[in-house]
Every structure is written in C-alpha cells, then in structure tokens.
Design an enzyme around this catalytic site. Sequence first.
Site, PDB file in Angstrom:
ATOM      1  CG  ASN A 176      -1.948  -1.039   0.537  1.00 24.97           C
ATOM      2  OD1 ASN A 176      -2.454  -1.641  -0.048  1.00 24.97           O
ATOM      3  ND2 ASN A 176      -2.925  -0.907   2.100  1.00 24.97           N
ATOM      4  CB  CYS A 189     -14.474  -4.123  -5.460  1.00 24.29           C
ATOM      5  SG  CYS A 189     -14.018  -3.403  -3.767  1.00 24.29           S
ATOM      6  NE  ARG A 204     -11.738  -0.207  -1.057  1.00 24.18           N
ATOM      7  CZ  ARG A 204     -11.067  -1.342  -1.610  1.00 24.18           C
ATOM      8  NH1 ARG A 204     -11.445  -2.457  -2.000  1.00 24.18           N
ATOM      9  NH2 ARG A 204     -10.032  -0.864  -1.207  1.00 24.18           N
TER      10      ARG A 204
HETATM   11  C1  UD1 Z   1      -6.555   1.305   1.560  1.00 21.29           C
HETATM   12  C2  UD1 Z   1      -6.192   0.234   0.748  1.00 21.29           C
HETATM   13  C3  UD1 Z   1      -6.830  -0.814   1.533  1.00 21.29           C
HETATM   14  C4  UD1 Z   1      -7.244  -0.815   2.714  1.00 21.29           C
HETATM   15  C5  UD1 Z   1      -8.183   0.561   3.292  1.00 21.29           C
HETATM   16  C6  UD1 Z   1      -8.562   0.684   4.585  1.00 21.29           C
HETATM   17  C7  UD1 Z   1      -4.214   0.695  -0.997  1.00 21.29           C
HETATM   18  C8  UD1 Z   1      -4.149   0.278  -1.916  1.00 21.29           C
HETATM   19  N1  UD1 Z   1      -5.817  -0.457  -0.439  1.00 21.29           N
HETATM   20  O1  UD1 Z   1      -7.803   1.454   0.028  1.00 21.29           O
HETATM   21  O2  UD1 Z   1      -5.949  -1.754   1.573  1.00 21.29           O
HETATM   22  O3  UD1 Z   1      -7.868  -2.005   3.239  1.00 21.29           O
HETATM   23  O4  UD1 Z   1      -7.167   1.434   2.554  1.00 21.29           O
HETATM   24  O5  UD1 Z   1      -6.956   0.942   5.252  1.00 21.29           O
HETATM   25  O6  UD1 Z   1      -3.385   1.319  -0.042  1.00 21.29           O
HETATM   26  N2  UD1 Z   1     -14.607   6.101   0.773  1.00 21.29           N
HETATM   27  C9  UD1 Z   1     -15.486   6.643  -0.029  1.00 21.29           C
HETATM   28  N3  UD1 Z   1     -15.276   7.794  -0.710  1.00 21.29           N
HETATM   29  C10 UD1 Z   1     -13.939   7.941  -1.321  1.00 21.29           C
HETATM   30  C11 UD1 Z   1     -12.880   6.759  -0.975  1.00 21.29           C
HETATM   31  C12 UD1 Z   1     -13.409   6.263   0.285  1.00 21.29           C
HETATM   32  O7  UD1 Z   1     -16.372   6.920   1.190  1.00 21.29           O
HETATM   33  O8  UD1 Z   1     -14.324   8.576  -2.156  1.00 21.29           O
HETATM   34  C13 UD1 Z   1     -14.317   5.510   1.799  1.00 21.29           C
HETATM   35  C14 UD1 Z   1     -14.726   3.391   0.894  1.00 21.29           C
HETATM   36  O9  UD1 Z   1     -15.781   2.968   0.641  1.00 21.29           O
HETATM   37  C15 UD1 Z   1     -14.676   2.772   2.635  1.00 21.29           C
HETATM   38  C16 UD1 Z   1     -14.149   4.129   3.870  1.00 21.29           C
HETATM   39  O10 UD1 Z   1     -13.743   5.027   2.838  1.00 21.29           O
HETATM   40  O11 UD1 Z   1     -15.496   2.510   3.271  1.00 21.29           O
HETATM   41  C17 UD1 Z   1     -12.206   3.135   3.272  1.00 21.29           C
HETATM   42  O12 UD1 Z   1     -11.267   3.717   2.326  1.00 21.29           O
HETATM   43  P1  UD1 Z   1     -10.156   4.609   1.807  1.00 21.29           P
HETATM   44  O13 UD1 Z   1      -9.372   4.584   2.899  1.00 21.29           O
HETATM   45  O14 UD1 Z   1     -10.142   5.181   0.388  1.00 21.29           O
HETATM   46  O15 UD1 Z   1      -9.641   2.921   1.280  1.00 21.29           O
HETATM   47  P2  UD1 Z   1      -8.696   2.452  -0.213  1.00 21.29           P
HETATM   48  O16 UD1 Z   1      -8.310   3.671  -0.446  1.00 21.29           O
HETATM   49  O17 UD1 Z   1      -9.621   1.824  -0.984  1.00 21.29           O
END
Ligand code: UD1
Length: 421
Positions: free
Chosen positions: A23, A119, A124
């Site tokens: 990550n 996914c 997400r």
């Molecule tokens: C990253 C990690 C993943 C980890 C996650 C949470 C990488 C490549 N992946 O994923 O392994 O499980 O952090 O620690 O680093 N959300 C929204 N709107 C957005 C973006 C996110 O609502 O625009 C929500 C998502 O639906 C989820 C939460 O925020 O419920 C966490 O997501 P996020 O922290 O963005 O995870 P990733 O960056 O996708």
Amino acid sequence: MERLIINGGNRLSGTVKISGAKNAVLPIIAATLLGQDKATCLDEVPGLEDVKTISDVLKTLGVHVQHDIEHHKLFVDASNIQNVTAPYDLVRKMRASFLIMGPLLARLGKAKISLPGGCAIGTRPIDLHLKGFEALGAQISIGHGDITAIAPEGLKGARIYLDFPSVGATENILMAASMAEGQTVIENPAQEPEIVDLANYLNIMGANIRGAGTNVIKVEGAQKLIAHDYTIIPDRIEAGTYMIAAAMTRGDVYIANAISEHLKPVIAKLKEAGVEVIEDVDGIRVICNSRPRCVDIKTLPYPGFPTDMQAQFMAMQTISQGTSVVTETVFENRFMHVDELRRMGARIKIDGRTSIIEGQEKLTGCQVKATDLRAGAAIVLAGLVAEGETQVGYIHHIDRGYDNLVQKLVSIGADIKRVDD
Ligand code: UD1
C-alpha cells in the site's frame, strides 16, 4: 487452476523477512508520474500482482517501466507521458489504478479513467477523491463509464476537509496538490504510515509537504518535481500476518524488518491474547506457548486496528479460548472469509458489521477459496493449524498482496505448496 495445499499442525519457528509495503508502493509508483527530467529507481519493491497491474497502467500511458523482481527494484521513466487514459480492464482489476488521476491532473492538466465499479469488500465510492480535485479547481465529468478531469488553467491550492479519512483520497489529493499553485490544507486526512511514505517520496522530488501522519497536512505547491530514487517501507500488514501465524501455530518467529511503531494495535491485541511479543529496532519476535485467549477487536482508520488485519485476526480467534467479537467499521462488507472459516469448523455468527466468534479447540482441513486478498490470508492461517489437508483455490487474490508467501512460510517450517492442475 493453481491452488495451495497446506498440511496443518506444524509449529513455525525461525526468521521471516518482510517485503516492501504494497500500500506504499502503489501510490509511490503512481507518484513517479510527477517526476520529470530523469528516471526513478524504487527499491524494496515487492513481487506482487498489484505492482504488475499498476506498472501496466503506467505502460498504457507510454511510460517506460521495468521490474527487476529478483533485486526488488522498479525502474520508471516518466519523462515522456503520451496518453492520459487508463482503460477499464486495468482499473477493474485493481481500484488503486485510480491513483494516477491526481498526478496526471497535476502534471498534464487532464486525466480520463474508467469508473472503478464495485468490489468484493463493499461499494467503495470515489466521491472524496473527486471532491478534492474539484476543490483544487478541476472540472469533473462522468460519462460512458469514464471519469474525465481537466484543469486547463492548472490546479490551485485549497482547503479540503475529508468527511472520512480515506487513504486513497488523501494520496490522490496529496499528489495533485504537490504541483498546485499555492497552499493546500487537507483536514482529517488518513494518517497511515503509507501516507507518510508517499509524502516523504514527494518531498525528496521537490514537493513541500508538512504534517503527513497527523490530522492536518499542509502542501505548498511546487512548479516542477524531479524524479528521484526511493526505498519503500516494510509492509506492516504482511508483518502482522506472520505475527498471527506464529501465534496460531504456538511458534517462535522473528519477523525481520517489521516496524513495531506501525503495528501498535496488532501488538497490543496479541499481548492481550496472551502472546509474547518482543520488539527491537530490526524486527519483532512473536512467541506463543499456549492457546491464545479471546479478545475483541474493532477496525478503525490508523492508528486504530487495521481493517486489513481483521480477517487474519479472526482466523486466530476461531481457535482461541472463549468468545471474541469483531466489529468492522471501515468497510461495510468485509466478512467474506467467514463462510470459508466456517467450512473449516469455525463457529462464527454475523450480525451486521459485527462477528461473534466462539473459539474451537481445532479446525479441520477442507477445500476453501480465497474470496479476496486478506480473506485468502486468513484461510491460509487457518490451514496452518487445521487437522489434515486444506486446499485453497482462487489464489490470484493472495498473489495480489503477499510476496513469496509459500517460500516464506516453508522457510519457517510450514507444510505448504503451490500446485497447478
Ligand atoms: C486503502 C488500502 C486498503 C485498505 C484501505 C483502508 C491501498 C492500495 N489500499 O484502500 O488495503 O483496506 O485503505 O485502510 O492503499 N470511501 C468513500 N469515498 C471515497 C473513498 C473512500 O466513502 O472517495 C470509503 C470507502 O468506501 C471505505 C472507506 O472510505 O468504506 C475506506 O476507504 P479508503 O481509505 O479510501 O480505502 P482505499 O484507499 O480504497
């Protein structure tokens, strides 16, 4: 189809070396797109499918990428970017492909990326990424399955509050802001060590970022960033997975390269379960001589208990003494491993975002499948202690995030092999 065959029951002992963090390396590879004039050599790059996918994304942009897997190095020459479009096939394979939007917008003022779609572990959305880009002055349009962002006049610094400390949104906004005109302030950003690693990399390229790892990040935009070599931090989730393997098998394993500062909640919970954890500057030793005790966990953004360790921790709870409770607050559908663990004899009830696990003396080996990356890790851990043979299918999910899993586990005494039939 390839499978893993595990014969459970071996006690693990010895030393296992942790690879570079998945990550951290994914956003850093995306950030190489910001680097002009020279090529970049990244060190401690793990041999993962996700690294191949993001490399393929960069190649579709006309960027030269070469991965020397044996020496853990990745060479990227982004001095000449010919295309700003990321195709659906790659974005669908890995959501983190979306991390190229921030750097492309910052450097070239435009980017077109397929909508990532749903996914396995929840819907997400990417609304927070887009909200950040808009605050920086980009115009966003969505159509024909693509998101197009343009900033013909360039990006302008802004004050951005994230409703949730999303890791990806923080990274994407950070990369975009590092070349925006003036100051950007990101409030309530993610504070994960991987955010700090990305900020460190951007800073040595010439960016001016302060506060990464805290709840406010300030960025003074730079006119130009220059490619620079960099070494990726060790993977705290891989380290945590081997820590649990040591605990579950009542083993004695030294996890070399693990940074204990990054693993505080996992260490605290293992200690609460009665597992001995000895931290030193080069790694972490985990010793366990009896059945772990039940403990409850609740996943939270960093520095809370990582959602990426939830499935593996649950594998341990299935064989712990007593009843444990897991509450998943980060993702809405991250209990895919439960059905597979149940097939192995685990007793787990799900109620919304909570799982209740009644620890059993033993699990039994059977055919199971990796439903996603960490779910796959959890059933491998269960297989290490299950009676008899466990066959794990759909292991491409595990290949996304564990470098040399089989070789590493064999080196500390596990009976595990990969077969292709
Ligand atoms: C990253 C990690 C993943 C980890 C996650 C949470 C990488 C490549 N992946 O994923 O392994 O499980 O952090 O620690 O680093 N959300 C929204 N709107 C957005 C973006 C996110 O609502 O625009 C929500 C998502 O639906 C989820 C939460 O925020 O419920 C966490 O997501 P996020 O922290 O963005 O995870 P990733 O960056 O996708």
